[in-house]
Design an enzyme around this catalytic site. Sequence first.
Site, mmCIF file in Angstrom:
data_model
loop_
_atom_site.group_PDB
_atom_site.id
_atom_site.type_symbol
_atom_site.label_atom_id
_atom_site.label_comp_id
_atom_site.label_asym_id
_atom_site.label_seq_id
_atom_site.Cartn_x
_atom_site.Cartn_y
_atom_site.Cartn_z
ATOM 1 N N ASP A 13 35.562 -43.985 16.983
ATOM 2 C CA ASP A 13 34.269 -44.675 17.072
ATOM 3 C C ASP A 13 34.127 -45.511 18.341
ATOM 4 O O ASP A 13 33.441 -46.542 18.334
ATOM 5 C CB ASP A 13 34.037 -45.585 15.836
ATOM 6 N N GLN A 224 38.274 -38.709 16.884
ATOM 7 C CA GLN A 224 39.096 -39.853 16.442
ATOM 8 C C GLN A 224 39.669 -40.581 17.671
ATOM 9 O O GLN A 224 38.989 -40.643 18.673
ATOM 10 C CB GLN A 224 40.214 -39.409 15.471
HETATM 11 P P1 IMP Z 1 40.897 -38.460 7.643
HETATM 12 O O1 IMP Z 1 40.824 -38.032 9.071
HETATM 13 O O2 IMP Z 1 39.607 -38.252 6.880
HETATM 14 O O3 IMP Z 1 42.088 -37.883 6.943
HETATM 15 O O4 IMP Z 1 41.117 -40.055 7.622
HETATM 16 C C1 IMP Z 1 42.323 -40.653 8.086
HETATM 17 C C2 IMP Z 1 42.026 -41.970 8.803
HETATM 18 O O5 IMP Z 1 41.331 -41.677 10.013
HETATM 19 C C3 IMP Z 1 41.134 -42.931 8.029
HETATM 20 O O6 IMP Z 1 41.523 -44.257 8.344
HETATM 21 C C4 IMP Z 1 39.751 -42.658 8.582
HETATM 22 O O7 IMP Z 1 38.896 -43.775 8.436
HETATM 23 C C5 IMP Z 1 40.102 -42.399 10.037
HETATM 24 N N1 IMP Z 1 39.124 -41.549 10.729
HETATM 25 C C6 IMP Z 1 38.976 -40.217 10.626
HETATM 26 N N2 IMP Z 1 37.986 -39.789 11.436
HETATM 27 C C7 IMP Z 1 37.511 -40.864 12.061
HETATM 28 C C8 IMP Z 1 36.506 -41.059 13.058
HETATM 29 O O8 IMP Z 1 35.860 -40.142 13.547
HETATM 30 N N3 IMP Z 1 36.315 -42.342 13.465
HETATM 31 C C9 IMP Z 1 37.054 -43.365 12.988
HETATM 32 N N4 IMP Z 1 38.009 -43.236 12.083
HETATM 33 C C10 IMP Z 1 38.243 -41.983 11.614
#
Ligand code: IMP
Length: 427
Positions: A13, A224
């Site tokens: 973000d 990410q």
């Molecule tokens: P996942 O990628 O859904 O497995 O989430 C794992 C971690 O990465 C969590 O803390 C999410 O909030 C964070 N996360 C995943 N994608 C994003 C993004 O695009 N922006 C910020 N945080 C992310």
Amino acid sequence: MANKVVIGAQWGDEGKAKITDLLAQDADLIIRYQGGCNAGHTVVAHGKTFKFHLIPSGILYKGKTCLIGNGTVVLPEYFEQEIEGLKKENIDLSGLKVSPLATITMPWHTEVDGYSEDNAKKGKIGTTKKGIGPTYTDKMARIALKIEDLYSKEALEEKLDVILPLKNKQLKEVYGLKTYSKEEVLALCEKYAKIFEPYVCFEWQEMLHKFKKEGKKILFEGAQGVMLDVDYGTYPFVTSSNPVGGGACTGSGYGPKMIDEIIGVAKAYVTRVGEGPFVTELTDNIGDTIREVGHEFGVTTGRPRRCGWFDAVTMRYACLVGGLTSVALTKIDVFDSFDEIKVCTAYKDKRNGKIYNSYPTDVYIHKYLEPIYETHKGWGVNISGIRKYEELPLNARKYLERLEELLDTPISIVSVGPDREQTIFKS
Ligand code: IMP
């Protein structure tokens, strides 16, 4: 234009979409190379706000090729929704391609992700529940489906004969979730094959060769951020892919020599969604002010983001392992009305007074760390209309130059607002 990789240098973000969108103007090929629809990229263009999850935002420019690379995981229903949304806005999708090697997120992946999050007591990660972790887990365990499998009945049936008995046992016995019959999955796959058909690029090798041979410009779009990287991030509070610069190679089909620059996007402060350590987090009214002024709410989940001061210790680490050649600093205008701005330059262990100048990778000690700050004077004027570095107020320039010194990495771009035009290129 050199071939560039744009990555997040914090916890996601950071405003990557705007920077990618800007750089995409000069690129011929834009490749999204990791992650899936956990990402939420907001681009303001043609007076409209577009929110992307998987499709490279470069699609907003006519005549660009946009590839969803082999390193991504694709949730078909979400992909379809995104396509429909763009069609409604009359966006030309003829340049959109999907690698047949990208991995498919099946319904059991999102179900397991949701179950694990909802039932976790101590080990909650705070995922986006989009099935990212379970899909990558199965990819590494060699029991995932690739998009190309959808177009070979033989491969699909053979794979499902291996995958389903294992998966169903796990779904039933470990999670107490619904199981899947082969017929049901074959019917789903038929539907998925139709969704991807107009975009799947079986001749991706020829395409990549052609772009390389003709010296076309390539932009690699990361999702990410470095601190969510499965190898280098705040493990286990991370995503399941490699947002570091190196991920651009494994996730795209191009080797390291194809990359000239790696631009790490970072905010002038830090945000994080989900669980995990965050040494400079502000739980007071300053944190609330940053959240309000910076509109810090998740694009994918709507969750309020945790906010804190810029952390130069973590960011210096991100510059190293992310392979950054420069930094794009965003949202500095959020500080326009701040009297004082803090930057964390080291950590102190509350238990024994030990000072950390380098980032400690053992995240279990982070709860004992307190930030050591230096304080900078604010600039007290609206800088969102400024387009030249020399025209920024002295205090803003001093702040930026101090960050460059702390990070030992140049700042190449400063973003002073969400619009494409609100950008300063610093040489
Ligand atoms: P996942 O990628 O859904 O497995 O989430 C794992 C971690 O990465 C969590 O803390 C999410 O909030 C964070 N996360 C995943 N994608 C994003 C993004 O695009 N922006 C910020 N945080 C992310």
